[in-house]
Scaffold this motif. Structure first.
Motif, PDB file in Angstrom:
ATOM      1  N   PHE A  35      -6.927   0.462   6.382  1.00 15.84           N
ATOM      2  CA  PHE A  35      -6.995   1.545   5.391  1.00 15.84           C
ATOM      3  C   PHE A  35      -8.434   1.690   4.895  1.00 15.84           C
ATOM      4  O   PHE A  35      -9.060   0.701   4.530  1.00 15.84           O
ATOM      5  CB  PHE A  35      -6.107   1.230   4.185  1.00 15.84           C
ATOM      6  CG  PHE A  35      -4.653   1.152   4.494  1.00 15.84           C
ATOM      7  CD1 PHE A  35      -3.878   2.305   4.539  1.00 15.84           C
ATOM      8  CD2 PHE A  35      -4.043  -0.065   4.731  1.00 15.84           C
ATOM      9  CE1 PHE A  35      -2.521   2.235   4.807  1.00 15.84           C
ATOM     10  CE2 PHE A  35      -2.685  -0.141   5.013  1.00 15.84           C
ATOM     11  CZ  PHE A  35      -1.919   1.011   5.052  1.00 15.84           C
ATOM     12  N   VAL A  84       0.861  -1.182   0.000  1.00 12.47           N
ATOM     13  CA  VAL A  84       0.000   0.000   0.000  1.00 12.47           C
ATOM     14  C   VAL A  84       0.895   1.229   0.000  1.00 12.47           C
ATOM     15  O   VAL A  84       1.697   1.430   0.911  1.00 12.47           O
ATOM     16  CB  VAL A  84      -0.926   0.028   1.238  1.00 12.47           C
ATOM     17  CG1 VAL A  84      -1.858   1.222   1.163  1.00 12.47           C
ATOM     18  CG2 VAL A  84      -1.724  -1.253   1.358  1.00 12.47           C
ATOM     19  N   HIS A  85       0.793   2.001  -1.052  1.00 15.81           N
ATOM     20  CA  HIS A  85       1.582   3.233  -1.127  1.00 15.81           C
ATOM     21  C   HIS A  85       0.737   4.341  -0.525  1.00 15.81           C
ATOM     22  O   HIS A  85      -0.239   4.777  -1.119  1.00 15.81           O
ATOM     23  CB  HIS A  85       1.931   3.554  -2.577  1.00 15.81           C
ATOM     24  CG  HIS A  85       2.816   2.509  -3.184  1.00 15.81           C
ATOM     25  ND1 HIS A  85       4.131   2.736  -3.451  1.00 15.81           N
ATOM     26  CD2 HIS A  85       2.571   1.229  -3.539  1.00 15.81           C
ATOM     27  CE1 HIS A  85       4.670   1.638  -3.972  1.00 15.81           C
ATOM     28  NE2 HIS A  85       3.728   0.715  -4.034  1.00 15.81           N
ATOM     29  N   TYR A  86       1.109   4.765   0.652  1.00 15.76           N
ATOM     30  CA  TYR A  86       0.278   5.700   1.408  1.00 15.76           C
ATOM     31  C   TYR A  86       0.947   7.064   1.486  1.00 15.76           C
ATOM     32  O   TYR A  86       2.132   7.170   1.819  1.00 15.76           O
ATOM     33  CB  TYR A  86       0.043   5.134   2.815  1.00 15.76           C
ATOM     34  CG  TYR A  86      -1.107   5.778   3.536  1.00 15.76           C
ATOM     35  CD1 TYR A  86      -2.417   5.473   3.194  1.00 15.76           C
ATOM     36  CD2 TYR A  86      -0.890   6.699   4.568  1.00 15.76           C
ATOM     37  CE1 TYR A  86      -3.488   6.061   3.841  1.00 15.76           C
ATOM     38  CE2 TYR A  86      -1.960   7.291   5.222  1.00 15.76           C
ATOM     39  CZ  TYR A  86      -3.250   6.963   4.849  1.00 15.76           C
ATOM     40  OH  TYR A  86      -4.300   7.548   5.497  1.00 15.76           O
ATOM     41  N   SER A 113      -9.830   6.078   0.388  1.00 13.51           N
ATOM     42  CA  SER A 113      -9.085   7.225   0.886  1.00 13.51           C
ATOM     43  C   SER A 113      -8.249   7.857  -0.221  1.00 13.51           C
ATOM     44  O   SER A 113      -7.521   7.164  -0.940  1.00 13.51           O
ATOM     45  CB  SER A 113      -8.162   6.782   2.016  1.00 13.51           C
ATOM     46  OG  SER A 113      -7.238   7.804   2.293  1.00 13.51           O
ATOM     47  N   LEU A 171      -2.237   0.810  -4.896  1.00 18.96           N
ATOM     48  CA  LEU A 171      -2.178  -0.496  -4.260  1.00 18.96           C
ATOM     49  C   LEU A 171      -1.584  -1.467  -5.268  1.00 18.96           C
ATOM     50  O   LEU A 171      -1.983  -1.502  -6.419  1.00 18.96           O
ATOM     51  CB  LEU A 171      -3.594  -0.951  -3.872  1.00 18.96           C
ATOM     52  CG  LEU A 171      -3.674  -2.261  -3.114  1.00 18.96           C
ATOM     53  CD1 LEU A 171      -3.634  -1.985  -1.622  1.00 18.96           C
ATOM     54  CD2 LEU A 171      -4.957  -2.990  -3.453  1.00 18.96           C
ATOM     55  N   GLN A 179     -10.664   2.068   1.980  1.00 17.83           N
ATOM     56  CA  GLN A 179     -10.305   1.763   0.601  1.00 17.83           C
ATOM     57  C   GLN A 179     -10.363   2.982  -0.314  1.00 17.83           C
ATOM     58  O   GLN A 179      -9.559   3.122  -1.221  1.00 17.83           O
ATOM     59  CB  GLN A 179     -11.216   0.670   0.024  1.00 17.83           C
ATOM     60  CG  GLN A 179     -10.808   0.364  -1.405  1.00 17.83           C
ATOM     61  CD  GLN A 179     -11.560  -0.782  -2.004  1.00 17.83           C
ATOM     62  OE1 GLN A 179     -11.895  -1.731  -1.339  1.00 17.83           O
ATOM     63  NE2 GLN A 179     -11.800  -0.702  -3.299  1.00 17.83           N
ATOM     64  N   ASN A 218      -5.731   9.391   0.229  1.00 15.69           N
ATOM     65  CA  ASN A 218      -4.340   9.336   0.670  1.00 15.69           C
ATOM     66  C   ASN A 218      -3.624   8.058   0.239  1.00 15.69           C
ATOM     67  O   ASN A 218      -2.423   7.930   0.436  1.00 15.69           O
ATOM     68  CB  ASN A 218      -4.255   9.473   2.180  1.00 15.69           C
ATOM     69  CG  ASN A 218      -4.458  10.910   2.618  1.00 15.69           C
ATOM     70  OD1 ASN A 218      -4.450  11.812   1.787  1.00 15.69           O
ATOM     71  ND2 ASN A 218      -4.654  11.109   3.893  1.00 15.69           N
ATOM     72  N   ILE A 219      -4.372   7.117  -0.302  1.00 15.87           N
ATOM     73  CA  ILE A 219      -3.702   5.937  -0.842  1.00 15.87           C
ATOM     74  C   ILE A 219      -3.283   6.280  -2.264  1.00 15.87           C
ATOM     75  O   ILE A 219      -4.118   6.591  -3.119  1.00 15.87           O
ATOM     76  CB  ILE A 219      -4.618   4.698  -0.824  1.00 15.87           C
ATOM     77  CG1 ILE A 219      -4.944   4.312   0.616  1.00 15.87           C
ATOM     78  CG2 ILE A 219      -3.951   3.533  -1.542  1.00 15.87           C
ATOM     79  CD1 ILE A 219      -5.862   3.126   0.732  1.00 15.87           C
ATOM     80  N   ASP A 220      -1.968   6.273  -2.469  1.00 17.19           N
ATOM     81  CA  ASP A 220      -1.461   6.618  -3.790  1.00 17.19           C
ATOM     82  C   ASP A 220      -1.793   5.499  -4.762  1.00 17.19           C
ATOM     83  O   ASP A 220      -2.372   5.716  -5.811  1.00 17.19           O
ATOM     84  CB  ASP A 220       0.052   6.849  -3.705  1.00 17.19           C
ATOM     85  CG  ASP A 220       0.595   7.354  -5.016  1.00 17.19           C
ATOM     86  OD1 ASP A 220       0.028   8.324  -5.538  1.00 17.19           O
ATOM     87  OD2 ASP A 220       1.562   6.762  -5.521  1.00 17.19           O
TER      88      ASP A 220
END
Lengths: 210, 117
Positions: free
Chosen positions: B73, B27-29, B77, B83, B75, B79-81
């Motif tokens: 997380f 997960v790239h956050y 959001s 997955l 899903q 802010n998740i760059d």
């Protein structure tokens, strides 16, 4: 101060500008029409009376019909009066004006009141948050009771207002300083951060705080 | 209920790969530090998916220096760059909470090679 009448739709989540999850209560408001105005000369106080939810003639009583027809207004199921807070001016609201969700802006604080969910006749643990007794260690017959409700010979009575079992809920509850997250004027939706009293589909009034 | 489902529909993300419980994901956050923004990668096994619509979320579990770390997380959001699926897992249940107490061999997850999706 002035506000709107609406219906609670339910709760969901949205993401705010920084990407954080925000719990929101969705309320469908208005359109509300100014049915009549109360003035100091004729009524002794100032207020704006709003009508919400139009209904056919057979749905409301004759006296209500009479009042609404006298004011030259369509028939409404719900009428509510909004009184200005001290020193506030309500001359800008005239009879016949229609108010919609645009009355509220984003990030505005509001007061919301509604009838809470009725819980019937409940004991002191549920109603007042009493701790009850232990379930064991010699406790008998009194697990959820209130305990003592007063003293003996002096004062030899139970004081007024002692917390006891009784009707819980189904009572007007007001929550102040709630924040408006988002407004959808087109669909008449106001999203308020956090919870709002009352059940879904319940009648809700939202007051502006300024 | 209809109105509720339309709330936040514009925020729903459709750019996610079809990940499943048991998959190992990265997960790239996005993390904001003051005015700067950087991306942190959290790699682990998806042990649960829950919720529906905009409220959907998933839990990723990894073992870091011998200590189990779980992160939930939302899903959708922003802010998740992105997955990234590292490995598809073959599992037989929807919630993998047994992994928390599983030791050694029991904590492994077979790779899913037969794609039914």
């Amino acid at each position: 101060m002035i506000g709107l009448i609406g219906k609670k739709i339910g709760m969901t989540q949205i993401f705010d500008a920084s990407g954080k999850v925000m719990p929101v209560t969705v309320i469908q408001v208005g359109p509300c029409r100014v049915v009549c105005k109360r003035t100091i000369e004729t009524n002794g106080y100032e207020a704006v009376q709003l009508g919400y939810e139009e209904v056919p003639e057979k749905r409301i009583s004759k006296p209500e019909q009479g009042h609404l027809k006298k004011c030259g207004s369509p028939l409404y199921r719900h009428l509510k009066e909004f009184r200005p807070s001290f020193g506030q001016d309500i001359t800008q609201y005239n009879v016949g004006d229609e108010l919609n969700a645009g009355l509220f802006g984003e990030n505005e604080t509001v007061t919301v009141s509604s009838k809470s969910k009725g819980r019937g006749f409940t004991g002191v643990m549920k109603r007042h948050g009493f701790a009850g007794f232990e379930q064991s260690h010699g406790v008998h017959e009194s697990f959820r009771g209130p305990g003592s409700i007063g003293q003996c010979a002096q004062p030899s009575r139970v004081f007024k207002g002692v917390k006891m079992a009784g009707q819980h809920g189904n009572k007007k509850v007001t929550t102040r300083h709630l924040k408006v997250a988002k407004v959808d004027v087109e669909r008449g939706l106001v999203m308020i951060i956090g919870a709002v009293p009352g059940a879904r589909n319940g009648l809700v009034t939202i007051h502006k705080e300024s | 209920m209809d109105i509720l489902q339309t709330i936040g529909r514009d925020q729903i993300r459709t750019d996610f790969p079809d990940y499943r419980v048991g998959d190992t994901v990265k997960v790239h956050y996005k993390i904001k530090e003051g005015s700067k923004e950087r991306i942190q990668v959290f790699q682990g096994i998806v042990i649960q998916k829950r919720g529906a619509g905009i409220s959907k979320s998933f839990t990723v579990r990894k073992v870091s220096n011998g200590i189990g770390v779980e992160r939930i997380f939302p899903q959708h959001s922003p802010n998740i760059d992105r997955l990234e699926i590292v490995r598809h897992g073959q599992v037989r249940r929807a919630k993998l909470f047994y992994l928390r107490s599983a030791k050694g061999k029991a904590g492994r997850i077979k790779e899913r090679r037969r794609f039914t999706a």
